[in-house]
Write an enzyme that holds these catalytic residues in place. Sequence first.
Site, PDB file in Angstrom:
ATOM      1  N   GLU A 280       0.692  -1.296   0.266  1.00  0.00           N
ATOM      2  CA  GLU A 280       0.386   0.270   0.146  1.00  0.00           C
ATOM      3  C   GLU A 280       0.810   1.435  -0.003  1.00  0.00           C
ATOM      4  OE1 GLU A 280      -3.627  -0.579   2.222  1.00  0.00           O
ATOM      5  OE2 GLU A 280      -3.972   1.416   2.431  1.00  0.00           O
ATOM      6  N   GLU A 283       2.114   1.891  -3.276  1.00  0.00           N
ATOM      7  CA  GLU A 283       0.927   1.904  -4.581  1.00  0.00           C
ATOM      8  C   GLU A 283       1.002   3.733  -3.884  1.00  0.00           C
ATOM      9  OE1 GLU A 283      -2.849   0.331  -3.877  1.00  0.00           O
ATOM     10  OE2 GLU A 283      -3.928   1.319  -5.551  1.00  0.00           O
ATOM     11  N   CYS A 300      -8.136  -2.658   3.253  1.00  0.00           N
ATOM     12  CA  CYS A 300      -8.757  -4.117   4.155  1.00  0.00           C
ATOM     13  C   CYS A 300      -9.868  -3.935   4.331  1.00  0.00           C
ATOM     14  CB  CYS A 300      -7.429  -3.705   4.941  1.00  0.00           C
ATOM     15  SG  CYS A 300      -7.450  -2.340   5.055  1.00  0.00           S
ATOM     16  N   SER A 320      -7.060   1.118  -3.060  1.00  0.00           N
ATOM     17  CA  SER A 320      -6.161   0.820  -2.793  1.00  0.00           C
ATOM     18  C   SER A 320      -6.536  -0.467  -3.310  1.00  0.00           C
ATOM     19  CB  SER A 320      -5.749   1.424  -2.443  1.00  0.00           C
ATOM     20  OG  SER A 320      -4.096  -0.778  -1.874  1.00  0.00           O
ATOM     21  N   LYS A 355     -16.219 -10.245   6.405  1.00  0.00           N
ATOM     22  CA  LYS A 355     -15.270 -11.084   5.487  1.00  0.00           C
ATOM     23  C   LYS A 355     -15.793 -12.747   5.046  1.00  0.00           C
ATOM     24  CE  LYS A 355     -11.668  -8.757   6.541  1.00  0.00           C
ATOM     25  NZ  LYS A 355     -10.665  -8.906   5.807  1.00  0.00           N
ATOM     26  N   GLU A 358     -16.514 -11.571   2.066  1.00  0.00           N
ATOM     27  CA  GLU A 358     -15.202 -10.841   0.825  1.00  0.00           C
ATOM     28  C   GLU A 358     -15.063 -12.598   1.020  1.00  0.00           C
ATOM     29  OE1 GLU A 358     -11.512  -8.813   2.495  1.00  0.00           O
ATOM     30  OE2 GLU A 358     -10.865 -10.342   2.382  1.00  0.00           O
ATOM     31  N   GLU A 363     -12.582 -12.455  -7.244  1.00  0.00           N
ATOM     32  CA  GLU A 363     -12.672 -11.770  -7.437  1.00  0.00           C
ATOM     33  C   GLU A 363     -10.926 -13.197  -6.492  1.00  0.00           C
ATOM     34  OE1 GLU A 363     -15.051 -10.738  -6.714  1.00  0.00           O
ATOM     35  OE2 GLU A 363     -14.847  -8.264  -7.374  1.00  0.00           O
ATOM     36  N   CYS A 499     -11.716  -2.791  14.196  1.00  0.00           N
ATOM     37  CA  CYS A 499     -11.802  -4.151  13.272  1.00  0.00           C
ATOM     38  C   CYS A 499     -11.931  -4.126  14.884  1.00  0.00           C
ATOM     39  CB  CYS A 499     -10.460  -4.968  12.793  1.00  0.00           C
ATOM     40  SG  CYS A 499     -10.229  -4.334  11.527  1.00  0.00           S
TER      41      CYS A 499
END
Lengths: 562, 158, 624
Positions: A280, A283, A300, A320, A355, A358, A363, A499
């Site tokens: 990151e 980037e 994230c 990102s 999550k 996710e 992907e 989190c």
Amino acid sequence: MDKKKYMTVDGVPVEINGEKNLLEIIRKVGIEMPTFCYYSELSVYGACRMCMVENEWGGFEASCSTPPREGMNIKTNTEKLRKYRKNILELLLANHCRDCTTCEKNNDCKLQALARKFKIEGVRFPNTASKAERDQSSPCIVKDQSKCILCGDCVRVCNEVQNVGAIDFAHRGSKMTISTAFDRPLAQSPCVGCGQCVAVCPTGALILNSEAEVIWKALHDKELKTTVQIAPAVRVAIGKELGFKEGENAMGKIVAALRLMGFDEIYDTSLAADLTVLEETNEFIDRLNNGGKLPLMTSCCPGWIQYAEKKHPELLENISTCRSPMQMMASIVKAQAREKDEKHFHVAIMPCTSKKFEAIREEFTVDGQRNVDAVLTTKGLIRMIQEAGIKFSEIEPEAIDMPFSTISGAGVIFGVTGGVTEAVLRRVSSNKNRAELVTLANVGQRGEEGIKEFDLPFGERTLKIVVCSGLGNAEKVIKRMEAGEHFDFVEVMACPGGCVNGGGQPFAVREEKSKRSKGLYDTDRLLSIRRAEDNPILNELYNGVLKDKVHELLHVHYGKHK
Amino acid sequence: MKQKIDFSVLDQAIKEYGNEEKSLIAILQRAQEHYRYLPEEVFAYLAEKLNLPEARIYGVATFYENFSLEQKGKYVVKVCDGTACHVRKSIPILEALRKELGLSEQKKTTDDLMFTVETVSCLGACSSAPAVMVNDEIYPTMTPETAVALINELKEKN
Amino acid sequence: MFKSVEELRVYREQCKQLLQAEKKKIIVCGGAGCVSKGANKVYEKLVKVMSEKKLNYTVKLEKCNEGDSIRLTKSGCHGFCEVGPLVRIEPQGWLYVKVNENDCEDIIEKTMLNGECVERLCYTENGVVYKEKKEVPFYKKQTRVSLDNCDKIDATSIEEYLANDGYTALEKALTEMTGEEIVNQITESGLRGRGGGGFPTGRKWSQVARQKNFPKYVVCNGDEGDPGAFMDRSVMEDDPHRMLEGMIIAGIATGATNGYIYVRAEYPLAVQRLRTAIKRAEELGILGDNILGTDFSFHMNISRGAGAFVCGEGSALTASIEGKRGMPRVKPPRTVEHGLFDKPTVLNNVETFANVADIINKGADWYKGIGPEKSPGTKTFALTGNIKNAGLIEVPMGTTLREVIFDIGGGMRGDGKFKAVQIGGPSGGCLTEEHLDLPLDFDSLKKAGAIIGSGGLVVMDEKTCMVEVARFFMNFTQNESCGKCVPCREGTKRMLEILERIVAGEGRDGDVELLQELGEMISDMALCGLGKTAAGPVLSTIKYFRNEYEAHIYDKRCPAGECQKLKRIVIDPELCKGCSKCSRICPVGAISGKIKEPFTIDLNKCIRCGSCISACAFKAIKEE
């Protein structure tokens, strides 16, 4: 100086010291009022009427919404109040599925606990609990109308805190429900799976979708190699229910418990977070130097990603391309497994409900196989530990398995709001001595505020950095961006506080949440490696499994969500 | 029966009342008048235009009695069951109308979308009890017989 | 657009002159009751007759021809809805009742042209013919303040309102008084909110005036949702400017600059009339920026309700104006501090605002002179149910129930005997014979366990089952509960469940006590005023008619004979000849017996269809 003001609670004089409401005053006396719909972080709703108190004239006031006044004289437990509270509980139970023993929330349910405390021995009314089927459409959350007491906590958290608005009240009177638009399945709603509604639900009406069964099955399958990664925030939140102090780092015990449960290898997601920091940062610097899209927004948090996809697809280019630490670790683990051609089942233990979504995203599948085969929340882990009969407080702590055992403090603090930013700052800063870490800790990214912003000199320029947690706060920042304000770096965590307060964590009140954050910062301070780039494992990875595969394994491009 | 939704009436209402939350009920009322119910498509459209969650609009629409999510008949017959009308026997009128049109408490609208029969808490026409309202017109001192005659009259009109 | 108070005064004088020039007048009642009974047809027929006769007539306030020109007007509700359509003749003050198209010829020919009274159209009671309206018993004990203009003026004409001294109080408030003086005058008058609670209006205004948070709002609660109440409707439809004037004055008094009128969905005509009134007031510079050239500005908006009784509650009403679900919120904070759009808000009902202009004009003492000391002024009531003269009335506070029911209302309809009156709608309670001499005012009613509420009075005779009445109201409240707080949402549902089983003959021992237990809990615990009063009808019927509940529960009998499921069909053994016709016709085989001996009915099988009753040639079968 102002004269001190007093009021009386159950005959005891109490000083009024800026308390918002009678509830806070009553708690000061050492009395815990029963409530269903009061949370200090949400607006006052005042609907459950359990916290009513009787004043000296025999009138009744809701302690959650009445500000204390000098000279007030209230009683919290009178004959009438006791009777009325029992009435309310009985009425709620009459409209409630009472299959407690098979309920996910058995022993963790406010209604059940209060019914027991108030000794409700029978219900004189026919049971009219909803017959609607459970909504299991979402990979993250299960909604069961028959257990809903309409306290509205979920609606307020979804709208006020998260600005998602997936659910709201529908219909009215005794027909009122908590519903998505047209009562569509949650999966077809704007729900981002953050699970904050689950966290505040006092009953079993909103629960986490559990994958424990498939995990047990995998653990009992001799053919399968089972590996597991543990996210930073899990270690500081698991303890309370298992005999630890809130915020105490229980990582060693978790590892030991997972081994007992049968996992072959156990890794720490913090290591992948270190990778995220490097990627990151690269980037970010690239975008700064080469006129790329700014601000760079962090990637994230899967709740935030879904929110952006559903509400702000125009921002997807700002986000990102780094995969989340969970997915970075999973792609490496699975890439290695594929190289060795082994049958492999990879579990991620997360503080997060989103999550779970996710993990099933296209992907992150290779040839139809998920990189993360199952997501287990902290709460889910507690359940599995209990089911396995493991005496958490008695087992000896153990260490993480190689090769993913070495972690840095930078990766650990990912679990708290501002952590990603601080980790990136440690990487970006050219000053690598220890004192700089203290300086960097105090530039403005730490703390529990929902929006934190600060300027940071960087070479010739000044970076404008914003850290926000809670999607409602993210929306406020986005509104400012839309109005033309410029930022360079925006960290977004869907859950307020980051989190540590994820939807998959055990329920906690504000003070407990602070302890969790502190637990992560303490862990960071005690680690010998504090900067991601100092983690020696990363070099091995870049020269090994990641060689020529950095983009394939560590990056992703999100598209508009249907 | 899925009809093609023309949103221009919503655009017009948004223009008049403003694209903010406080205009929501007025806009929904306009939509209800125009389509005679609130088609599902209206919700997503308004959610986008007013920047409100669809679930909230659904919550508002289901809170108020006057909004219907199902198509209503050309003639909406409201039998008043306010105190005055109830005391002067409004329920037999309701039953007669339902029987005549083959409707029930659950089935409120005839299949040909001609009639919807429902009750209303009070029309404020208590001096004319028992009263029945068809669209916006009040019919006073009804009996089951005159109510059925009224239906037949309306049927013949078409 | 008038730029000064003087310009308005000049215009008002012109209107007054036009009004004074009107010598002969026919006023047709255009209230909802009369219209539904054919008043519009009467009006049209009158126009037709006058045109055919080529008479000089006008239908609006305009320059009329000298001498014998006739003014025909359609006014608002005259209140005596029972005998509509009503027509009044001025200047004689004659009242014609139950007028139909065929009477129009006589009205023109005899009354207008020859000055004769058509006696057959006059109201007759006990053989006495009442020519003049003011002599009619229905009107005699009334004092009309807030309804004063309703039966006089054409509601669509601001000119007629002006000609009747309209907006003079506004002038006074704008030019001669400070906000504080207005608040003081209202406070001194003792005016209390007419929406139900009876909160002192002056105190409310002063609390809003004190706030420093701008903008402030004036909100008018026109969500008259009580079944059996239609007083506010009359003011909104028939005299909208009176209400606007009161609201603007409230604005001046409190520093509010925006008004919202929340009108219930079922009143489309009220919305239309208010829109017209606002438009005309804006055109004349009475509403809008810089009213009549002063630096005071006030803008008026209309919000239409969408069908929710609970929106009559203040915070639910403001939520509804804000475009939200009409769910009451917890207080504090109160509406005067955090009301509409979270700003300080004056929230009063229609009738309260309708009293303001007169208090400003005539003074606090004048107002205090009407009615008792603690509840001064008049109160409108909607009189309905089993009463002879149903309609809309306005009486001084403190008038007794007996006067209202027996003098004004003319007593019971048919040969029924008075049993009880339900006052205050679903939030109220019932009063019985022992309360007939109770003065109707806020405090006396509260003591008797009822409330004035918005003023619905539903009279019931002995054929009305009080358990059924309680069930009816509980069904209403249960349907209209917003669902927010547990006591109201779940409690009313269970109370209804119990009442339903009692009227169905399935009541159980302990049901009355359970109803009381739940009722008391709801009254003390519910979140909003509607919830707190939801159990009122049940608790008060239990208090006064417990024996009826017990008869339903223990004897499976409805003393009033109203509850269908408790009806019993019996065969009188004296009259039964044993012909067996009934047993053959009975659809469920409930009747049996030996030929030529009295038959009997098995009540467990009987479905109370009544076939046997009509079949019996000897009238031996009866419903009990």
